[in-house]
Design a protein around this motif. Sequence first.
Motif, PDB file in Angstrom:
ATOM      1  N   ARG A 388     -13.371  39.677 -10.353  1.00 35.90           N
ATOM      2  CA  ARG A 388     -12.278  38.704 -10.365  1.00 35.90           C
ATOM      3  C   ARG A 388     -12.792  37.301 -10.656  1.00 35.90           C
ATOM      4  O   ARG A 388     -12.139  36.516 -11.350  1.00 35.90           O
ATOM      5  N   ILE A 389     -13.978  36.983 -10.131  1.00 30.15           N
ATOM      6  CA  ILE A 389     -14.578  35.661 -10.381  1.00 30.15           C
ATOM      7  C   ILE A 389     -14.897  35.500 -11.857  1.00 30.15           C
ATOM      8  O   ILE A 389     -14.693  34.429 -12.447  1.00 30.15           O
ATOM      9  N   GLU A 391     -13.342  36.877 -14.346  1.00 32.62           N
ATOM     10  CA  GLU A 391     -12.081  36.670 -15.057  1.00 32.62           C
ATOM     11  C   GLU A 391     -11.627  35.213 -14.995  1.00 32.62           C
ATOM     12  O   GLU A 391     -10.958  34.724 -15.901  1.00 32.62           O
ATOM     13  N   GLN A 392     -11.998  34.520 -13.916  1.00 35.30           N
ATOM     14  CA  GLN A 392     -11.611  33.111 -13.741  1.00 35.30           C
ATOM     15  C   GLN A 392     -12.620  32.157 -14.364  1.00 35.30           C
ATOM     16  O   GLN A 392     -12.489  30.933 -14.255  1.00 35.30           O
ATOM     17  N   ASP A 393     -13.679  32.713 -15.011  1.00 32.66           N
ATOM     18  CA  ASP A 393     -14.729  31.908 -15.638  1.00 32.66           C
ATOM     19  C   ASP A 393     -15.411  31.004 -14.602  1.00 32.66           C
ATOM     20  O   ASP A 393     -15.661  29.824 -14.847  1.00 32.66           O
ATOM     21  N   GLU A 394     -15.722  31.572 -13.437  1.00 32.84           N
ATOM     22  CA  GLU A 394     -16.392  30.841 -12.360  1.00 32.84           C
ATOM     23  C   GLU A 394     -17.708  31.539 -12.017  1.00 32.84           C
ATOM     24  O   GLU A 394     -18.023  32.591 -12.559  1.00 32.84           O
ATOM     25  N   ARG A 495     -14.293  21.950  -7.401  1.00 29.68           N
ATOM     26  CA  ARG A 495     -13.302  23.028  -7.310  1.00 29.68           C
ATOM     27  C   ARG A 495     -13.176  23.548  -5.878  1.00 29.68           C
ATOM     28  O   ARG A 495     -14.084  23.364  -5.055  1.00 29.68           O
TER      29      ARG A 495
END
Length: 563
Positions: A388-389, A391-394, A495
């Motif tokens: 999931r991280i 996918e968020q580009d983090e 962030r």
Amino acid sequence: MPQLALDCSIRFENEEDAESGALILRLRPSPECENETDGSVADRLARAADWALELDAQYQKLIRAGGSPQVTVPAGRRIVAGRVERETPSNYRKLQLSVGALIRPLLLDTPKLEQLYPFQHQGVEWLINRSGGILADDMGLGKTVQVISAMRLLFNRAKLRTALVICPKGLIATWEREFSRWAPELGVAVLVPPARLREDAWRTVTGRRHVLLTNYEQLRTPPEILRRTPPDLIVTDEAHRLRRSGAQVTSGVFELRPKRFWALTGTPLERDLEDMATLLSLVAPNRFAPTDAKLHPSSLRSRAKPYVLRRRKKEVLQELPPVLDTVETLELSEAQGRSYRAAVNEYRRSDEKGVELALLTKLQMLCDIDPDSRGSCKVDRILYLLGRILEQDEKAVVFSYRLEPLRELQTRIAKRWGQESAELLLGEMDSDERNHAVTRFRDDKRVLALLASSRVGGEGLTLVEANHVFLFNQWWNPSANDQARDRVVRIGQRRKVRIYRFCCRGTIEEVLERILETKRELFNNVVERLAHGEDAIWHQVLSEVGISRLLSDQVTDPIRHGS
């Protein structure tokens, strides 16, 4: 104040042998200083000249004794930017600065500290006005910058000539980088010579650089030159490493008697009151002793207040983004549950004495990963969240006190997203390898996660490129766990930050959670309240919890809850 011009030249009788030369030093003010009437220019010139004469006297004494001490560096090492690196024939005398470079900070304008936050300005003034103190700000509030800024001012005012910064070896490069950024006029050198060259190396370089950077291991047995001629200032970073008064490195640092001693730590109290009392006895030896740990906490807090400066993020950095810190309760995998029950039952059947500590360690390891099947509920959960991280580009940092889970994570991340998706940061890596791993994590967009040993990555690093932190396992004191957390939650973070902690249901980890809460109470009562004047009722808390009690508290839990 106008800048002063410095004219410094050296004449040698033999161009090939500088040791036979005589020093000629000329100091004069620049034209814009000629009309100064407040005496400041003349005073600074006089101080610079005094220093130069003292250095020249030392220089000539070495010549009469047969020349400056020569030190041969092991083959293959080289000296670059004031630091011994790869090995090639050379010597430590190349680290010596000229007299002109040494007195230069006195002749510059007073440094302007415009980029500091207001609370950092206050910290600088607090340090300057004290010969000893513990800067105990929350991690991430820029203790390093405050110390370097204070040092700049003291060098400029001729209140310092030499300083020694002692830090974990993994943080030397960080200090070197911060000095070049915040105090470029200071001559800084890293000095970590091998044992066979220690005395000669320290004798050669001491007094010929403004600041020396070294690690704690060098101070287990302090070099003789530091005993005889201690630096004007000693700074100990991650000073909680000196918390045990009987430890060899603590005894070594105690032997040195600088004019100023600053200890930096966001966690001055880890195990019990002795930790804090030991640090106080280092920064103010005429006022405190390690035996002050026997004092009532409120009494120690009252006496310590003038010597400890602690600010918390929530008080001084309201603009930091929010932090969501969660504890996820996980169920052991089937294989983990079987192994866990077997270990507990084996302990119950055994009559062997003194095996509790070994069992406790084994149970903690089984909560991380089953060594036979490689099954791990924590690895499974982290992999899901990393997806999931991504996918968020983090980016994320995973901390673990044990290395096996990190290597398992690296293997499974590589299978899922490719070899370039994760970097390891371990204690077995040398400083160049560690720096490469951190730099790649920061700069390479393909790197999703930094998998870090808590003992290495949990100190001193700034990792604000990530905004997700996984604590794969936790240590027995809350401050050590917060060290890892605050690599990401610090100045520069833009962030929202997510912290993930894990607790396996019905296991020793649930007992550990209760201990951490108890020890946080101890930390809060003594250290956090130094920032406030209110009287508080001290709650008697055990500084250590017996292993036997730990086991008796949880002996039935794995059986009832296990898979």
